[in-house]
Design a protein around this motif. Structure first.
Motif, mmCIF file in Angstrom:
data_model
loop_
_atom_site.group_PDB
_atom_site.id
_atom_site.type_symbol
_atom_site.label_atom_id
_atom_site.label_comp_id
_atom_site.label_asym_id
_atom_site.label_seq_id
_atom_site.Cartn_x
_atom_site.Cartn_y
_atom_site.Cartn_z
ATOM 1 N N MET A 82 -10.489 59.162 15.495
ATOM 2 C CA MET A 82 -10.260 58.470 14.237
ATOM 3 C C MET A 82 -11.603 58.035 13.645
ATOM 4 N N ASN A 83 -11.805 58.315 12.372
ATOM 5 C CA ASN A 83 -13.065 57.988 11.722
ATOM 6 C C ASN A 83 -13.134 56.517 11.307
ATOM 7 N N THR A 84 -14.354 55.996 11.271
ATOM 8 C CA THR A 84 -14.563 54.591 10.910
ATOM 9 C C THR A 84 -15.351 54.495 9.607
ATOM 10 N N LEU A 85 -14.862 53.645 8.716
ATOM 11 C CA LEU A 85 -15.545 53.367 7.448
ATOM 12 C C LEU A 85 -15.951 51.904 7.453
ATOM 13 N N LYS A 86 -17.202 51.632 7.103
ATOM 14 C CA LYS A 86 -17.679 50.248 7.076
ATOM 15 C C LYS A 86 -17.466 49.644 5.692
ATOM 16 N N ALA A 87 -17.059 48.381 5.681
ATOM 17 C CA ALA A 87 -16.837 47.673 4.418
ATOM 18 C C ALA A 87 -17.315 46.237 4.556
ATOM 19 N N GLU A 88 -17.560 45.605 3.410
ATOM 20 C CA GLU A 88 -17.924 44.186 3.399
ATOM 21 C C GLU A 88 -16.874 43.437 2.596
ATOM 22 N N LYS A 89 -16.689 42.157 2.949
ATOM 23 C CA LYS A 89 -15.780 41.339 2.154
ATOM 24 C C LYS A 89 -16.411 41.154 0.780
ATOM 25 N N ARG A 90 -15.573 41.161 -0.236
ATOM 26 C CA ARG A 90 -16.062 41.075 -1.601
ATOM 27 C C ARG A 90 -15.746 39.705 -2.186
ATOM 28 N N SER A 91 -16.730 39.116 -2.831
ATOM 29 C CA SER A 91 -16.502 37.849 -3.521
ATOM 30 C C SER A 91 -15.830 38.152 -4.845
ATOM 31 N N MET A 92 -14.744 37.450 -5.151
ATOM 32 C CA MET A 92 -14.018 37.699 -6.394
ATOM 33 C C MET A 92 -14.759 37.138 -7.610
ATOM 34 N N ASP A 93 -15.871 36.413 -7.361
ATOM 35 C CA ASP A 93 -16.674 35.895 -8.480
ATOM 36 C C ASP A 93 -17.411 37.034 -9.186
ATOM 37 N N LEU A 123 -14.517 60.701 2.244
ATOM 38 C CA LEU A 123 -13.336 61.328 1.652
ATOM 39 C C LEU A 123 -13.371 62.853 1.685
ATOM 40 N N LYS A 124 -14.507 63.416 2.092
ATOM 41 C CA LYS A 124 -14.558 64.876 2.284
ATOM 42 C C LYS A 124 -13.713 65.261 3.498
ATOM 43 N N VAL A 125 -13.537 64.313 4.416
ATOM 44 C CA VAL A 125 -12.794 64.557 5.657
ATOM 45 C C VAL A 125 -11.406 63.919 5.604
ATOM 46 N N ASP A 126 -11.352 62.679 5.137
ATOM 47 C CA ASP A 126 -10.092 61.934 5.097
ATOM 48 C C ASP A 126 -9.695 61.659 3.654
ATOM 49 N N SER A 158 -4.413 59.308 5.163
ATOM 50 C CA SER A 158 -5.141 59.390 6.440
ATOM 51 C C SER A 158 -5.162 58.027 7.130
ATOM 52 N N GLN A 159 -5.103 58.084 8.447
ATOM 53 C CA GLN A 159 -5.220 56.869 9.261
ATOM 54 C C GLN A 159 -6.670 56.766 9.717
ATOM 55 N N ILE A 160 -7.306 55.641 9.407
ATOM 56 C CA ILE A 160 -8.721 55.470 9.759
ATOM 57 C C ILE A 160 -8.945 54.080 10.354
ATOM 58 N N MET A 161 -10.161 53.853 10.837
ATOM 59 C CA MET A 161 -10.565 52.531 11.306
ATOM 60 C C MET A 161 -11.465 51.949 10.217
ATOM 61 N N LEU A 162 -11.128 50.762 9.739
ATOM 62 C CA LEU A 162 -11.941 50.102 8.720
ATOM 63 C C LEU A 162 -12.665 48.939 9.394
ATOM 64 N N ASP A 163 -13.988 48.989 9.349
ATOM 65 C CA ASP A 163 -14.814 47.955 9.977
ATOM 66 C C ASP A 163 -15.269 46.992 8.884
ATOM 67 N N ILE A 164 -14.652 45.813 8.850
ATOM 68 C CA ILE A 164 -15.026 44.811 7.845
ATOM 69 C C ILE A 164 -15.890 43.764 8.531
ATOM 70 N N GLU A 165 -17.189 43.919 8.350
ATOM 71 C CA GLU A 165 -18.166 42.983 8.911
ATOM 72 C C GLU A 165 -17.935 42.722 10.397
ATOM 73 N N GLY A 166 -17.679 43.821 11.122
ATOM 74 C CA GLY A 166 -17.531 43.720 12.577
ATOM 75 C C GLY A 166 -16.102 43.610 13.074
ATOM 76 N N THR A 167 -15.152 43.308 12.180
ATOM 77 C CA THR A 167 -13.743 43.246 12.585
ATOM 78 C C THR A 167 -13.093 44.598 12.287
ATOM 79 N N GLN A 168 -12.451 45.179 13.316
ATOM 80 C CA GLN A 168 -11.851 46.509 13.178
ATOM 81 C C GLN A 168 -10.387 46.407 12.749
#
Length: 197
Positions: A1-12, A50-53, A57-67
Motif C-alpha cells: 500500500m502506498n503512502t502519501l504525506k500530508a500536513e494539517k491545513r489551517s482554515m485561516d 496519482l499516476k499509480v493510485d 484506491s486504498q492508501i496510507m495517508l501520513d498526516i504529520e506522523g499519524t498514519q
C-alpha cells in the motif's frame, strides 16, 4: 500500500492561496474522526502519486506522523488550470463497509478485428470491507466477437462474496457491435420516401 504525506491545513488560509503556493487541498473524514481533518499536500507529490493510485484506491495517508488507512473518495480536477484542486479521503474502519468504485480496465481490445468494441461502463460501484477493496477490474476482451456482451454479473468482482455490487448486475459493461454504414442507410431512406410521395 502506498503512502502519501500530508500536513494539517489551517482554515485561516484560503484554498486558492494554497493552490497558488503549489499545494493540493483535501479533507479526511470517517466514522472515528470528529468533523473532518483539512489537509494540504505538495502538488508534485500528489501528481506523482496519482499516476499509480486513483479514485477508489486504498492508501496510507501520513498526516504529520499519524498514519490513516484511507480510501481516495473523490478527486476534483480544475480543467482551466489543468491540475488537481482537491482530494477527499475516507478513513477506513476494518469492520465497516464503505462505498467505493472500481475502474474498468479493458485489456487486448486492439485484438478485436470484427465489429466495434463499445464501453458502456467505465466504473462499477460497490460496498466492501477495507480488506476487500479493489480499485481496478481488469478484463481480457481480446476474444470477443460481434454480438458478445459483458454484463456486471459476468465480472469476477460479482462472484466475490466480500463485495456487494451496487451497480445494476444486468447493466452492460462492454460489447462488440457490427459496423453499420450509417450514411448509406440514410440515403436509401430518403430515396424511399421520395418514391412514396
Amino acid at each position: 500500500m502506498n503512502t502519501l504525506k500530508a500536513e494539517k491545513r489551517s482554515m485561516d488560509v484560503k484554498a486558492k492561496k494554497l493552490r497558488r503556493e503549489g499545494y493540493v487541498v483535501g479533507n479526511v473524514f470517517g466514522r472515528e474522526i470528529e468533523g473532518s481533518i483539512p489537509v494540504k499536500m505538495p502538488r508534485g507529490e500528489v501528481e506523482k502519486f496519482l499516476k499509480v493510485d486513483g479514485k477508489g484506491s486504498q492508501i496510507m495517508l501520513d498526516i504529520e506522523g499519524t498514519q490513516y488507512d484511507v480510501l481516495i473518495k473523490d478527486i476534483a480536477y480544475n480543467p482551466i488550470a489543468g491540475g488537481i484542486d482537491e482530494i477527499d479521503f475516507q478513513a477506513l474502519v476494518s469492520n465497516e463497509m464503505v462505498h467505493s468504485v472500481a475502474e474498468m480496465v479493458f485489456e487486448n481490445h486492439e485484438k478485436i478485428l470484427s465489429g466495434v468494441f463499445q464501453v458502456d461502463l467505465e466504473e462499477i460501484a460497490y460496498k466492501a470491507y477495507p480488506s476487500a477493496i479493489v480499485d481496478k477490474v481488469r478484463i481480457d476482451v481480446g476474444d470477443m466477437k460481434v454480438g458478445d456482451v459483458i454484463r456486471v454479473k459476468d465480472l469476477p468482482l460479482a462472484a466475490d462474496k466480500d463485495v456487494h455490487i451496487t451497480t445494476d448486475l444486468e447493466a452492460v459493461v462492454a460489447s462488440v457491435v457490427a459496423v453499420h454504414n450509417v450514411p448509406e442507410a440514410e440515403e436509401e431512406t430518403e430515396e424511399a420516401e421520395a418514391e412514396t410521395k
